[in-house]
Design a protein around this motif. Structure first.
Motif, short mmCIF file in Angstrom:
data_model
loop_
_atom_site.label_atom_id
_atom_site.label_comp_id
_atom_site.label_asym_id
_atom_site.label_seq_id
_atom_site.Cartn_x
_atom_site.Cartn_y
_atom_site.Cartn_z
N THR A 163 10.64 78.59 46.61
CA THR A 163 11.13 79.69 47.36
C THR A 163 11.81 80.79 46.52
OG1 THR A 163 11.99 78.07 48.91
CG2 THR A 163 12.83 80.14 49.04
N ARG A 164 11.41 82.07 46.68
CA ARG A 164 11.89 83.06 45.79
C ARG A 164 13.03 83.94 46.37
NH1 ARG A 164 6.69 85.93 43.22
NH2 ARG A 164 6.13 84.13 41.90
N ALA A 165 13.14 84.05 47.85
CA ALA A 165 14.17 84.87 48.45
C ALA A 165 14.23 84.32 49.95
CB ALA A 165 13.82 86.22 48.48
N ILE A 166 15.46 84.66 50.49
CA ILE A 166 15.58 84.26 51.96
C ILE A 166 16.80 85.29 52.41
CG2 ILE A 166 16.40 82.62 53.65
CD1 ILE A 166 15.28 80.44 51.99
N VAL A 167 16.49 86.19 53.36
CA VAL A 167 17.23 86.86 54.04
C VAL A 167 17.38 86.65 55.45
CG1 VAL A 167 17.86 89.08 54.52
CG2 VAL A 167 17.01 88.80 52.25
N VAL A 168 18.75 86.38 56.15
CA VAL A 168 19.01 86.04 57.46
C VAL A 168 19.79 87.11 57.84
CG1 VAL A 168 19.88 84.28 59.04
CG2 VAL A 168 18.81 83.47 56.78
N VAL A 169 19.18 87.88 58.95
CA VAL A 169 20.00 88.75 59.60
C VAL A 169 20.35 88.31 61.14
CG1 VAL A 169 19.66 91.22 60.32
CG2 VAL A 169 18.72 90.56 58.35
N GLU A 170 21.36 88.55 61.47
CA GLU A 170 21.68 88.31 62.97
C GLU A 170 22.46 89.49 63.39
OE1 GLU A 170 24.28 84.77 65.49
OE2 GLU A 170 24.65 85.23 63.33
N ASP A 171 21.96 89.98 64.47
CA ASP A 171 22.66 91.07 65.21
C ASP A 171 22.68 92.21 64.33
OD1 ASP A 171 23.16 89.89 67.88
OD2 ASP A 171 24.91 88.86 66.99
N GLY A 172 21.90 92.49 63.43
CA GLY A 172 21.62 93.69 62.66
C GLY A 172 22.40 93.69 61.33
N ARG A 173 23.04 92.47 61.00
CA ARG A 173 23.68 92.14 59.72
C ARG A 173 23.34 91.04 59.04
NH1 ARG A 173 26.62 96.03 57.18
NH2 ARG A 173 27.91 94.38 56.34
N GLN A 427 4.81 83.72 52.55
CA GLN A 427 5.87 84.98 53.09
C GLN A 427 5.83 84.98 54.47
OE1 GLN A 427 5.83 85.28 49.80
NE2 GLN A 427 3.79 84.30 49.45
N TYR A 428 7.22 85.27 54.80
CA TYR A 428 7.31 85.21 56.28
C TYR A 428 8.29 86.69 56.73
CZ TYR A 428 5.34 80.60 56.74
OH TYR A 428 4.51 79.31 56.64
N VAL A 429 8.33 86.95 57.73
CA VAL A 429 9.11 87.76 58.40
C VAL A 429 9.42 87.32 59.89
CG1 VAL A 429 10.18 90.31 58.97
CG2 VAL A 429 8.82 89.78 56.84
N ILE A 430 10.25 86.67 60.36
CA ILE A 430 10.34 85.91 61.48
C ILE A 430 11.21 86.63 62.32
CG2 ILE A 430 10.82 83.62 62.82
CD1 ILE A 430 10.16 82.62 59.71
N VAL A 431 10.66 86.87 63.75
CA VAL A 431 11.66 87.52 64.55
C VAL A 431 11.87 86.52 65.87
CG1 VAL A 431 11.96 89.56 66.12
CG2 VAL A 431 10.70 89.89 63.95
N VAL A 432 13.19 86.43 66.25
CA VAL A 432 13.66 85.67 67.30
C VAL A 432 14.63 86.36 68.02
CG1 VAL A 432 14.57 83.19 67.71
CG2 VAL A 432 13.51 83.72 65.47
N PRO A 433 13.79 86.86 69.37
CA PRO A 433 14.64 87.99 70.23
C PRO A 433 15.67 86.91 70.78
CG PRO A 433 12.21 88.30 70.30
CD PRO A 433 12.42 87.06 69.38
N SER A 434 15.44 85.81 71.39
CA SER A 434 16.54 85.10 72.05
C SER A 434 17.87 85.01 71.26
CB SER A 434 15.98 83.93 72.52
OG SER A 434 15.65 82.97 71.52
N GLN A 435 17.87 84.82 69.92
CA GLN A 435 18.69 84.56 69.05
C GLN A 435 19.27 85.67 68.15
OE1 GLN A 435 20.27 81.23 68.97
NE2 GLN A 435 18.82 80.88 70.68
N ARG A 436 18.63 86.74 68.58
CA ARG A 436 18.99 88.09 67.59
C ARG A 436 18.96 87.86 66.29
NH1 ARG A 436 18.13 92.48 69.44
NH2 ARG A 436 19.68 93.59 68.22
N LEU A 437 17.98 87.21 65.91
CA LEU A 437 17.65 86.87 64.45
C LEU A 437 16.43 87.47 63.74
CD1 LEU A 437 18.43 82.88 64.24
CD2 LEU A 437 19.89 84.87 63.40
N VAL A 438 16.54 87.84 62.49
CA VAL A 438 15.47 87.95 61.73
C VAL A 438 15.50 87.24 60.39
CG1 VAL A 438 14.21 89.67 60.16
CG2 VAL A 438 15.16 90.32 62.40
N ILE A 439 14.58 86.55 60.19
CA ILE A 439 14.56 85.48 58.84
C ILE A 439 13.33 85.92 57.93
CG2 ILE A 439 14.70 83.25 57.99
CD1 ILE A 439 15.20 82.28 60.87
#
Length: 474
Positions: A163-173, A427-439
């Motif tokens: 794993t090289r990088a993980i960024v978790v964004v919730e509600d735009g932050r 490589q992944y950019v995951i969008v979860v609308p119900s949780q307001r998440l981007v991973i």
């Protein structure tokens, strides 16, 4: 002649034909294999700033079957000249060159089309609020910290995650991020096929501008001849991989995949789009799903034509309409030798920038009150394509529908409404609308066995951690 003898003759003819085709494809194996490595070495040395030895070792370890050839490969990176070369058995050679602002291009000996980076005479103000400050954001909760700990932990035996990088964004932050040694918040990371999702977004922008229609025949000059059945191929079918072109499959990153015609296109041709457009149909347009990179090279050429025809026009268009509004500042689009964006797999961006891209889709294509993607385009992108067993929409993988892939992921803990950009070997950019998440997760992990990258556990862990935090906040 007896019926039995006729059947034997026909069967023998088919078998000989198949052997002949295999022999021709096998001839391409050395060039395809070392072209794949040379391009990655060049990109990650000169754009990402990573150590070539690390890049070579991690990439080979993540590519099934590479051990058959790795022992016979040598490579050289010349920092003064800005190039990388890979040789196989000392006989076959592949060469990639770096050009400032546009990254690396495989050099097959012909003159490369000029891809001078344009000067922005009218800078575009960013519209997306800053998702974090200048420092790495530690996990906001112990549960998120545990999720990242598990995602970066290595198993006792291969395949390793790397794993090289993980960024978790919730509600735009950003609520959690972590990077491997040598990688930081500004390090551009190669997206591989996650690049396709960016190409899909650029097509969406052209749709919004009225320059391209999804359901009209794709405006490809090579298909306009009288009676050419390829004229029926639509932009939608290219986005969904149902165009039917006889290019083979791009689903696997392995030595055996080097035999597919699509990889001759990617690693042995200067003008990749022209090659993709030259092949015949394998199936009638719209009748079957077959994921291959040629579809997105053709889409990349359509973007170039619509943007003005020159590589600099494409860079200017992508910056003005997508990257600048999203505050994506560490992005490099790489080109083929003919000056077309290599839109199947060759964009690099920081993990934060990839997460910003995911945020656009979480917010239904709107940023700062301005619509970037046409209304309904996000739902269109995530809508399942019939026959796509892995669960694929239009430029994004999706958990919508009843595909085998979607059902597998949901059983592993993914939410039903999740959709994602996905690149080979982790490589992944995951969008979860119900949780307001981007991973956003980037690494160098073998595609097989399923689950080797630990992403399903990461998604389940992050959803659980953020859901608990929301419940606690109530």
């Amino acid at each position: 002649m007896s019926r039995r003898k006729l059947i034997l003759i026909l069967a023998s003819s088919v078998a000989l034909g198949a052997l002949a085709i295999t022999a021709v494809r096998a001839r391409d194996l050395p060039g395809v294999s070392i072209g794949f490595v040379a391009n990655i070495l060049c990109s990650e040395t000169f754009v990402s700033g990573l150590d070539p030895e690390r890049t070579f070792g991690d990439t080979m370890a993540a590519t099934p079957g590479s051990g058959l050839l790795t022992w016979a490969m040598t490579y050289q990176v010349d920092r003064a000249r800005g190039d990388a070369s890979v040789a196989l058995f000392g006989l076959f050679r592949s060469h990639a060159v770096y050009r400032d602002g546009v990254g690396c291009t495989l050099d097959h000996g012909a003159s490369l089309v000029d891809t001078a980076v344009p000067t922005d005479d009218q800078p575009v103000a960013p519209l997306l609020p800053d998702i974090a400050g200048a420092a790495v954001v530690p996990p906001a909760t112990p549960q998120l910290a545990a999720a990242l700990d598990r995602a970066f932990a290595e198993p006792d035996s291969p395949p390793f995650r790397r794993t090289r990088a993980i960024v978790v964004v919730e509600d735009g932050r950003i609520v959690a991020e972590r990077y491997a040694d040598g990688i930081g918040i500004d390090t551009p990371l190669l997206g591989f096929s996650a690049t396709k999702s960016v190409i899909s977004a650029l097509i969406g922008i052209l749709v919004r501008q009225g320059k391209i229609s999804l359901d009209a025949p794709a405006p490809v000059a090579a298909w306009q001849g009288p009676g050419d059945p390829r004229h029926a191929i639509t932009v939608d079918q290219l986005l969904r991989h149902t165009a039917g072109l006889a290019l083979g499959s791009s689903l696997q990153a392995s030595i055996s995949a080097a035999l597919e015609p699509v990889n001759r296109m990617k690693f042995l041709q200067d003008d990749m789009a022209a090659y993709a457009e030259s092949v015949a149909l394998d199936t009638p347009p719209g009748s079957a799903w077959n994921y291959n990179d040629g579809n997105y090279l053709i889409l990349s050429q359509l973007i170039r034509n619509a943007a003005g025809g020159h590589p600099a026009d494409v860079i200017r268009f992508a910056r003005r309409e997508l990257f600048a509004p999203l505050s994506m500042t560490n992005v490099t689009l790489q080109f083929d030798g003919a000056g077309t964006v290599e839109g199947s797999s060759q964009m690099l961006a920081s993990a934060r920038d990839w997460a910003r891209f995911g945020q656009l889709y979480l917010d239904d294509g709107v940023v700062g009150g301005q619509r970037i993607l046409p209304a309904g385009f996000v739902n269109y992108s995530a809508a399942p394509t019939p026959g796509a067993l892995v669960g694929y929409g239009a430029g994004f993988w999706t958990n919508s529908g009843d595909s085998m892939g979607a059902n597998y992921r949901i059983a592993q803990g993914w939410p039903r409404d999740a959709f994602f950009a996905k690149g080979s070997i982790g490589q992944y950019v995951i969008v979860v609308p119900s949780q307001r998440l981007v991973i956003a997760r980037f690494g160098r992990t073998a595609n097989w066995p399923l689950g080797a990258d630990g992403v399903s556990r990461l998604v389940a862990d992050v959803v659980a951690a953020t859901s608990k935090a929301k419940l606690a906040g109530n």
